[in-house]
Design a protein around this motif. Structure first.
Motif, PDB file in Angstrom:
ATOM      1  N   LEU A 237     -30.753 -37.285  37.645  1.00 13.97           N
ATOM      2  CA  LEU A 237     -31.455 -38.161  38.620  1.00 13.97           C
ATOM      3  C   LEU A 237     -32.107 -37.174  39.720  1.00 13.97           C
ATOM      4  N   ALA A 238     -31.700 -36.087  39.913  1.00 13.62           N
ATOM      5  CA  ALA A 238     -32.207 -35.318  41.153  1.00 13.62           C
ATOM      6  C   ALA A 238     -32.069 -33.603  40.833  1.00 13.62           C
ATOM      7  N   PRO A 239     -32.613 -32.962  41.113  1.00 15.37           N
ATOM      8  CA  PRO A 239     -32.670 -31.454  40.852  1.00 15.37           C
ATOM      9  C   PRO A 239     -31.645 -30.937  41.565  1.00 15.37           C
ATOM     10  N   LEU A 240     -31.117 -29.662  41.344  1.00 20.97           N
ATOM     11  CA  LEU A 240     -30.163 -29.132  41.943  1.00 20.97           C
ATOM     12  C   LEU A 240     -30.476 -28.783  43.360  1.00 20.97           C
ATOM     13  N   SER A 241     -31.758 -28.336  43.606  1.00 16.44           N
ATOM     14  CA  SER A 241     -32.179 -27.965  45.117  1.00 16.44           C
ATOM     15  C   SER A 241     -31.812 -29.445  46.202  1.00 16.44           C
ATOM     16  N   PHE A 242     -31.614 -30.650  45.594  1.00 14.43           N
ATOM     17  CA  PHE A 242     -31.534 -31.923  46.274  1.00 14.43           C
ATOM     18  C   PHE A 242     -29.786 -32.005  46.796  1.00 14.43           C
ATOM     19  N   MET A 243     -29.259 -31.068  46.168  1.00 15.47           N
ATOM     20  CA  MET A 243     -27.771 -31.628  45.988  1.00 15.47           C
ATOM     21  C   MET A 243     -27.156 -30.422  47.128  1.00 15.47           C
ATOM     22  N   PRO A 244     -26.065 -30.894  47.761  1.00 13.37           N
ATOM     23  CA  PRO A 244     -25.018 -29.972  48.585  1.00 13.37           C
ATOM     24  C   PRO A 244     -24.511 -28.910  47.961  1.00 13.37           C
ATOM     25  N   THR A 245     -23.991 -28.022  48.377  1.00 13.53           N
ATOM     26  CA  THR A 245     -23.921 -26.535  47.578  1.00 13.53           C
ATOM     27  C   THR A 245     -22.573 -26.793  46.527  1.00 13.53           C
ATOM     28  N   TRP A 246     -21.578 -27.826  47.197  1.00 15.40           N
ATOM     29  CA  TRP A 246     -20.301 -28.010  46.055  1.00 15.40           C
ATOM     30  C   TRP A 246     -20.834 -28.795  45.295  1.00 15.40           C
ATOM     31  N   LEU A 247     -21.736 -29.710  45.225  1.00 14.45           N
ATOM     32  CA  LEU A 247     -22.362 -30.653  43.997  1.00 14.45           C
ATOM     33  C   LEU A 247     -23.300 -29.746  43.246  1.00 14.45           C
ATOM     34  N   GLN A 248     -23.921 -28.736  43.615  1.00 21.31           N
ATOM     35  CA  GLN A 248     -24.795 -27.898  42.719  1.00 21.31           C
ATOM     36  C   GLN A 248     -23.793 -26.938  42.063  1.00 21.31           C
ATOM     37  N   VAL A 249     -22.510 -26.659  42.293  1.00 21.85           N
ATOM     38  CA  VAL A 249     -21.610 -26.074  41.645  1.00 21.85           C
ATOM     39  C   VAL A 249     -21.094 -26.931  40.388  1.00 21.85           C
ATOM     40  N   VAL A 250     -20.792 -28.085  40.859  1.00 24.22           N
ATOM     41  CA  VAL A 250     -20.044 -29.008  40.031  1.00 24.22           C
ATOM     42  C   VAL A 250     -21.148 -29.460  38.822  1.00 24.22           C
ATOM     43  N   ALA A 251     -22.402 -29.564  39.178  1.00 18.96           N
ATOM     44  CA  ALA A 251     -23.441 -29.780  38.404  1.00 18.96           C
ATOM     45  C   ALA A 251     -23.644 -28.656  37.219  1.00 18.96           C
ATOM     46  N   SER A 252     -23.722 -27.575  37.894  1.00 17.51           N
ATOM     47  CA  SER A 252     -23.943 -26.262  37.039  1.00 17.51           C
ATOM     48  C   SER A 252     -22.624 -26.198  36.215  1.00 17.51           C
ATOM     49  N   LEU A 253     -21.767 -26.593  36.256  1.00 19.30           N
ATOM     50  CA  LEU A 253     -20.750 -26.569  35.343  1.00 19.30           C
ATOM     51  C   LEU A 253     -20.583 -27.874  34.191  1.00 19.30           C
ATOM     52  N   ASN A 254     -21.434 -28.873  34.721  1.00 14.56           N
ATOM     53  CA  ASN A 254     -21.634 -30.042  33.732  1.00 14.56           C
ATOM     54  C   ASN A 254     -22.377 -29.971  32.470  1.00 14.56           C
ATOM     55  N   PRO A 255     -21.818 -29.935  31.322  1.00  8.91           N
ATOM     56  CA  PRO A 255     -22.565 -29.781  30.039  1.00  8.91           C
ATOM     57  C   PRO A 255     -23.790 -30.686  29.966  1.00  8.91           C
ATOM     58  N   LEU A 256     -23.821 -31.712  30.728  1.00  8.77           N
ATOM     59  CA  LEU A 256     -25.078 -32.419  30.463  1.00  8.77           C
ATOM     60  C   LEU A 256     -26.262 -32.152  30.991  1.00  8.77           C
ATOM     61  N   SER A 257     -26.063 -31.130  32.310  1.00 12.93           N
ATOM     62  CA  SER A 257     -27.076 -30.280  32.969  1.00 12.93           C
ATOM     63  C   SER A 257     -27.746 -29.178  32.004  1.00 12.93           C
ATOM     64  N   TYR A 258     -26.948 -28.741  31.161  1.00 16.25           N
ATOM     65  CA  TYR A 258     -27.203 -27.658  30.051  1.00 16.25           C
ATOM     66  C   TYR A 258     -28.141 -28.537  28.918  1.00 16.25           C
ATOM     67  N   ALA A 259     -28.085 -29.787  28.861  1.00 15.07           N
ATOM     68  CA  ALA A 259     -28.842 -30.401  27.882  1.00 15.07           C
ATOM     69  C   ALA A 259     -30.109 -30.887  28.509  1.00 15.07           C
ATOM     70  N   ILE A 260     -30.065 -31.470  29.714  1.00  9.68           N
ATOM     71  CA  ILE A 260     -31.022 -32.112  30.470  1.00  9.68           C
ATOM     72  C   ILE A 260     -32.186 -31.198  30.778  1.00  9.68           C
ATOM     73  N   GLU A 261     -31.871 -29.898  31.419  1.00  8.85           N
ATOM     74  CA  GLU A 261     -32.904 -28.962  31.947  1.00  8.85           C
ATOM     75  C   GLU A 261     -33.868 -28.421  30.873  1.00  8.85           C
ATOM     76  N   PRO A 262     -33.350 -27.940  29.639  1.00  7.03           N
ATOM     77  CA  PRO A 262     -34.343 -27.472  28.590  1.00  7.03           C
ATOM     78  C   PRO A 262     -35.148 -28.752  28.155  1.00  7.03           C
ATOM     79  N   ILE A 263     -34.617 -30.070  28.139  1.00  7.26           N
ATOM     80  CA  ILE A 263     -35.473 -30.801  27.602  1.00  7.26           C
ATOM     81  C   ILE A 263     -36.622 -31.225  28.847  1.00  7.26           C
ATOM     82  N   ARG A 264     -36.152 -31.278  29.819  1.00  9.38           N
ATOM     83  CA  ARG A 264     -37.031 -31.510  31.230  1.00  9.38           C
ATOM     84  C   ARG A 264     -38.336 -30.326  30.937  1.00  9.38           C
TER      85      ARG A 264
END
Length: 274
Positions: A196-223
């Motif tokens: 729903l939002a890019p990593l840059s919109f998130m606080p640092t701790w949530l950026q780390v969590v999102a970077s460990l989420n496998p869904l992000s690694y499917a979303i970003e290549p498709i985007r």
């Protein structure tokens, strides 16, 4: 029995069990209809909600609908795959699974493979509907190579999550517990990803969590495929707090996720369907 005849019988068993799931879907098509309507509503409503945001606010996306399309594709496939264990759980509770286990099957792996094939097919149908609708809503349409890679990414994620769901179906005591896991897992993984939002919109701790989420690694290549007509596997698709992730790296992460899940649940499946 020769190897070729065993393989032929295994294929026949898998086809029969997969056909049974499609017959169930034919009798109750509301599952597929709802699985298509819900993501389309996400595209329409969220796309309209953020249609007036300044261009460039969401990276190189031309509009929020284009940015959102990748997240909706991945999260819809994830949700369907996470539900893959429910039919197996109901078969357990109603005694049909026991009948299968005492049947003279060539390999009981066909029980698991049939569920995986069914969910993969459902995910591809939903993905096709989302891609078509997002194109109508202004997100554009990737080229043939891009669509092929989107399909591969969806299948890679679906296989891993389906394996996880099937493992839970055999590990948990009943469908109430499995449904609870599904409800508890769905929304946190959605909001703790880049759907729903890019990593840059998130606080640092949530950026780390999102970077460990496998869904992000499917979303970003498709985007990236949606926003770049000329892409390559070496393109950087996500800048995490700890590294720049290329498209090839994201694919490797998804493959590693699926492999880890498969090998983790393999002993459980062997014990459960032995």
């Amino acid at each position: 029995m020769t190897t070729s005849s065993r393989f032929s019988e295994f294929t026949q068993e898998t086809f029969a069990l997969t056909r049974r799931l499609f017959i169930q879907l034919q009798r109750r098509p509301s599952t597929l209809i709802a699985g298509i309507i819900q993501p389309v509503m996400w595209l329409v409503l969220f796309g309209a909600l953020f249609q007036n945001v300044p261009q460039g606010l969401f990276g190189s996306s031309q509009n929020y609908g284009q940015f959102l399309a990748a997240g909706v594709i991945v999260f819809t496939a994830f949700g369907g795959a996470l539900n893959a264990g429910l039919p197996v759980m109901f078969d357990r509770e109603f005694g049909f699974l026991n009948r299968l286990l005492v049947a003279p099957l060539t390999s009981r792996l066909s029980i698991v493979l049939a569920s995986a094939l069914f969910i993969a097919t459902m995910s591809l149908v939903q993905t096709a509907a989302i891609v078509a609708m997002s194109s109508v809503l202004g997100a554009g349409l990737p080229g043939a190579a891009g669509l092929a890679l989107v399909t591969a990414i969806v299948l890679l994620l679906v296989l891993g999550v389906t394996a996880l769901s099937l493992g839970l179906a055999f590990a948990l005591p009943g469908h109430i517990e499995l449904i609870a896991v599904i409800f508890v897992t769905n929304l946190p993984l959605l909001f703790a990803s880049t759907a729903l939002a890019p990593l840059s919109f998130m606080p640092t701790w949530l950026q780390v969590v999102a970077s460990l989420n496998p869904l992000s690694y499917a979303i970003e290549p498709i985007r990236h495929i949606y926003t770049h007509a000329h892409w390559s596997l070496g393109d950087v698709v996500m800048q995490t707090p700890f590294a720049d992730i290329t498209m090839a790296t994201a694919l490797l992460v998804l493959f590693g996720f699926s492999a880890i899940v498969f090998f983790s649940i393999r002993p459980l499946l062997r014990r459960s369907i032995a």
